[in-house]
Motif scaffolding. Sequence first.
Motif, PDB file in Angstrom:
ATOM      1  N   ARG A  92      42.991  35.899  37.626  1.00 26.97           N
ATOM      2  CA  ARG A  92      43.261  34.873  36.936  1.00 26.97           C
ATOM      3  C   ARG A  92      42.926  35.013  35.156  1.00 26.97           C
ATOM      4  NH1 ARG A  92      40.889  31.902  40.912  1.00 26.97           N
ATOM      5  NH2 ARG A  92      38.881  31.705  39.595  1.00 26.97           N
ATOM      6  N   ALA A  93      41.965  35.894  35.108  1.00 31.90           N
ATOM      7  CA  ALA A  93      41.532  36.315  33.693  1.00 31.90           C
ATOM      8  C   ALA A  93      42.721  37.251  33.009  1.00 31.90           C
ATOM      9  CB  ALA A  93      40.066  37.130  33.707  1.00 31.90           C
ATOM     10  N   LEU A  94      43.144  38.198  33.845  1.00 31.12           N
ATOM     11  CA  LEU A  94      44.371  38.970  33.448  1.00 31.12           C
ATOM     12  C   LEU A  94      45.633  38.309  33.122  1.00 31.12           C
ATOM     13  CD1 LEU A  94      43.643  42.158  35.901  1.00 31.12           C
ATOM     14  CD2 LEU A  94      43.461  41.823  33.405  1.00 31.12           C
ATOM     15  N   VAL A  95      45.915  37.141  33.851  1.00 29.16           N
ATOM     16  CA  VAL A  95      47.180  36.177  33.788  1.00 29.16           C
ATOM     17  C   VAL A  95      46.778  35.469  32.414  1.00 29.16           C
ATOM     18  CG1 VAL A  95      48.336  34.515  34.583  1.00 29.16           C
ATOM     19  CG2 VAL A  95      47.892  36.298  36.216  1.00 29.16           C
ATOM     20  N   THR A  96      45.745  35.124  32.114  1.00 31.27           N
ATOM     21  CA  THR A  96      45.373  34.408  31.214  1.00 31.27           C
ATOM     22  C   THR A  96      45.381  35.253  29.848  1.00 31.27           C
ATOM     23  OG1 THR A  96      43.597  32.890  32.130  1.00 31.27           O
ATOM     24  CG2 THR A  96      43.492  33.332  29.722  1.00 31.27           C
ATOM     25  N   LEU A  97      45.417  36.564  29.888  1.00 26.15           N
ATOM     26  CA  LEU A  97      45.666  37.430  28.972  1.00 26.15           C
ATOM     27  C   LEU A  97      47.117  37.687  28.352  1.00 26.15           C
ATOM     28  CD1 LEU A  97      42.720  40.015  29.372  1.00 26.15           C
ATOM     29  CD2 LEU A  97      43.061  38.495  27.307  1.00 26.15           C
ATOM     30  N   ASP A  98      47.748  37.430  29.768  1.00 24.59           N
ATOM     31  CA  ASP A  98      49.338  37.608  29.497  1.00 24.59           C
ATOM     32  C   ASP A  98      49.783  36.185  28.741  1.00 24.59           C
ATOM     33  OD1 ASP A  98      49.549  40.133  30.618  1.00 24.59           O
ATOM     34  OD2 ASP A  98      49.757  39.203  32.564  1.00 24.59           O
ATOM     35  N   ILE A  99      49.218  35.370  29.219  1.00 26.05           N
ATOM     36  CA  ILE A  99      49.554  33.877  28.616  1.00 26.05           C
ATOM     37  C   ILE A  99      49.071  34.109  26.944  1.00 26.05           C
ATOM     38  CG2 ILE A  99      49.208  31.408  28.556  1.00 26.05           C
ATOM     39  CD1 ILE A  99      48.757  31.763  31.322  1.00 26.05           C
ATOM     40  N   ALA A 100      47.887  34.655  26.732  1.00 31.47           N
ATOM     41  CA  ALA A 100      47.520  34.592  25.487  1.00 31.47           C
ATOM     42  C   ALA A 100      48.416  35.511  24.514  1.00 31.47           C
ATOM     43  CB  ALA A 100      45.911  35.251  25.236  1.00 31.47           C
ATOM     44  N   VAL A 120      37.741  37.001  28.240  1.00 29.54           N
ATOM     45  CA  VAL A 120      36.702  38.074  28.107  1.00 29.54           C
ATOM     46  C   VAL A 120      35.441  37.644  28.717  1.00 29.54           C
ATOM     47  CG1 VAL A 120      35.270  38.845  26.030  1.00 29.54           C
ATOM     48  CG2 VAL A 120      37.474  39.097  26.073  1.00 29.54           C
ATOM     49  N   ASP A 121      35.102  36.146  28.749  1.00 27.40           N
ATOM     50  CA  ASP A 121      33.899  35.529  29.425  1.00 27.40           C
ATOM     51  C   ASP A 121      34.027  35.996  30.936  1.00 27.40           C
ATOM     52  OD1 ASP A 121      33.040  34.659  27.237  1.00 27.40           O
ATOM     53  OD2 ASP A 121      33.816  32.652  27.379  1.00 27.40           O
ATOM     54  N   THR A 122      35.095  35.760  31.553  1.00 23.33           N
ATOM     55  CA  THR A 122      35.302  36.364  32.824  1.00 23.33           C
ATOM     56  C   THR A 122      35.119  37.748  32.953  1.00 23.33           C
ATOM     57  OG1 THR A 122      36.708  34.603  33.266  1.00 23.33           O
ATOM     58  CG2 THR A 122      36.914  36.145  34.804  1.00 23.33           C
ATOM     59  N   GLY A 123      35.588  38.486  32.169  1.00 28.83           N
ATOM     60  CA  GLY A 123      35.362  40.019  32.166  1.00 28.83           C
ATOM     61  C   GLY A 123      33.864  40.277  32.078  1.00 28.83           C
ATOM     62  N   LEU A 124      33.175  39.973  31.189  1.00 26.37           N
ATOM     63  CA  LEU A 124      31.758  40.086  30.989  1.00 26.37           C
ATOM     64  C   LEU A 124      30.962  39.742  32.255  1.00 26.37           C
ATOM     65  CD1 LEU A 124      31.239  39.383  27.201  1.00 26.37           C
ATOM     66  CD2 LEU A 124      31.588  41.458  28.350  1.00 26.37           C
ATOM     67  N   GLU A 125      31.234  38.592  32.846  1.00 27.13           N
ATOM     68  CA  GLU A 125      30.647  38.023  34.036  1.00 27.13           C
ATOM     69  C   GLU A 125      30.980  38.884  35.307  1.00 27.13           C
ATOM     70  OE1 GLU A 125      31.006  34.180  37.262  1.00 27.13           O
ATOM     71  OE2 GLU A 125      31.946  34.186  35.187  1.00 27.13           O
ATOM     72  N   TYR A 126      32.010  39.577  35.595  1.00 26.22           N
ATOM     73  CA  TYR A 126      32.213  40.266  36.720  1.00 26.22           C
ATOM     74  C   TYR A 126      32.175  41.805  36.082  1.00 26.22           C
ATOM     75  CZ  TYR A 126      33.695  36.376  39.270  1.00 26.22           C
ATOM     76  OH  TYR A 126      33.764  35.069  39.915  1.00 26.22           O
ATOM     77  N   ARG A 127      31.617  42.045  34.853  1.00 24.86           N
ATOM     78  CA  ARG A 127      31.689  43.504  34.380  1.00 24.86           C
ATOM     79  C   ARG A 127      32.844  44.440  34.568  1.00 24.86           C
ATOM     80  NH1 ARG A 127      27.471  44.768  32.352  1.00 24.86           N
ATOM     81  NH2 ARG A 127      27.369  47.054  32.653  1.00 24.86           N
ATOM     82  N   SER A 128      34.101  43.681  34.183  1.00 23.36           N
ATOM     83  CA  SER A 128      35.459  44.354  34.441  1.00 23.36           C
ATOM     84  C   SER A 128      35.737  44.970  33.213  1.00 23.36           C
ATOM     85  CB  SER A 128      36.356  43.160  34.893  1.00 23.36           C
ATOM     86  OG  SER A 128      37.739  43.560  34.722  1.00 23.36           O
ATOM     87  N   GLY A 129      35.764  46.255  33.078  1.00 20.68           N
ATOM     88  CA  GLY A 129      36.233  47.014  31.959  1.00 20.68           C
ATOM     89  C   GLY A 129      37.698  46.736  31.605  1.00 20.68           C
ATOM     90  N   ARG A 130      38.692  46.619  33.076  1.00 21.69           N
ATOM     91  CA  ARG A 130      39.927  46.494  32.757  1.00 21.69           C
ATOM     92  C   ARG A 130      40.129  45.116  31.893  1.00 21.69           C
ATOM     93  NH1 ARG A 130      43.958  45.549  37.918  1.00 21.69           N
ATOM     94  NH2 ARG A 130      45.919  45.495  36.662  1.00 21.69           N
ATOM     95  N   ILE A 131      39.456  43.929  32.328  1.00 21.69           N
ATOM     96  CA  ILE A 131      39.653  42.830  31.175  1.00 21.69           C
ATOM     97  C   ILE A 131      39.536  43.127  30.040  1.00 21.69           C
ATOM     98  CG2 ILE A 131      39.024  40.488  31.105  1.00 21.69           C
ATOM     99  CD1 ILE A 131      38.778  40.382  34.448  1.00 21.69           C
ATOM    100  N   VAL A 132      38.170  43.479  29.925  1.00 24.90           N
ATOM    101  CA  VAL A 132      37.750  43.606  28.341  1.00 24.90           C
ATOM    102  C   VAL A 132      38.823  44.559  27.532  1.00 24.90           C
ATOM    103  CG1 VAL A 132      35.933  44.696  26.968  1.00 24.90           C
ATOM    104  CG2 VAL A 132      35.543  43.337  29.127  1.00 24.90           C
ATOM    105  N   GLU A 133      39.173  45.608  28.277  1.00 21.31           N
ATOM    106  CA  GLU A 133      40.296  46.631  27.408  1.00 21.31           C
ATOM    107  C   GLU A 133      41.451  45.989  27.230  1.00 21.31           C
ATOM    108  OE1 GLU A 133      39.475  49.239  26.126  1.00 21.31           O
ATOM    109  OE2 GLU A 133      37.467  48.794  26.399  1.00 21.31           O
ATOM    110  N   ARG A 134      41.870  45.107  28.238  1.00 19.40           N
ATOM    111  CA  ARG A 134      43.167  44.419  28.122  1.00 19.40           C
ATOM    112  C   ARG A 134      43.056  43.518  26.881  1.00 19.40           C
ATOM    113  NH1 ARG A 134      47.214  42.050  31.552  1.00 19.40           N
ATOM    114  NH2 ARG A 134      46.808  43.525  33.196  1.00 19.40           N
ATOM    115  N   ALA A 135      41.819  42.823  26.614  1.00 19.35           N
ATOM    116  CA  ALA A 135      41.575  41.699  25.549  1.00 19.35           C
ATOM    117  C   ALA A 135      41.649  42.542  24.178  1.00 19.35           C
ATOM    118  CB  ALA A 135      40.348  41.103  25.868  1.00 19.35           C
TER     119      ALA A 135
END
Length: 163
Positions: A92-100, A120-135
């Motif tokens: 959902r966080a990755l889709v949210t970034l697509d919507i952003a 990004v909050d979700t990415g930090l919560e789950y320690r997801s580098g993929r989400i943070v880098e996409r942001a």
Amino acid sequence: MPEIADAWLSATEALGHAAAGSERDCERALQHARTAAGRVRLEEVPPWPWVFAFDEAKVATYRVTCGARLAQPQWVLGADPAALAAGHAKQRALVTLDIAAAHLADGRVDTAFALAGRAVDTGLEYRSGRIVERARSLRRSLTSATPPKAVREFDERLHGVYL
């Protein structure tokens, strides 16, 4: 070939067409994925290697991602919010970034970075580098000598974040 495989392969093909910038081929592959997903019997356990069902809601998330890659905000902003709420938090966080990204392409900078901040909050919560880098990639797509307050706050949020 099982319908779930056909739907997944067509949706993946659509992502490839979107990355190549071919809107027409992308739309054709997405339509095929929707048709195949509509034939999947949801009561059946998905065959290996599909651990989760691949349904029309999943195709909708692929359309959002394709729309973001093609800079087609109408594909993204016209999506069914209920369909996009499917999946786990990181998806959902990755889709949210697509919507952003679609909001950013449509000139709605504040909305884009508010959504990106939630991702990004979700990415930090789950320690997801993929989400943070996409942001970070989303942030780099906006070039401005004097970024608006929402963007400056987003920059502060990401400053010093390493995963």
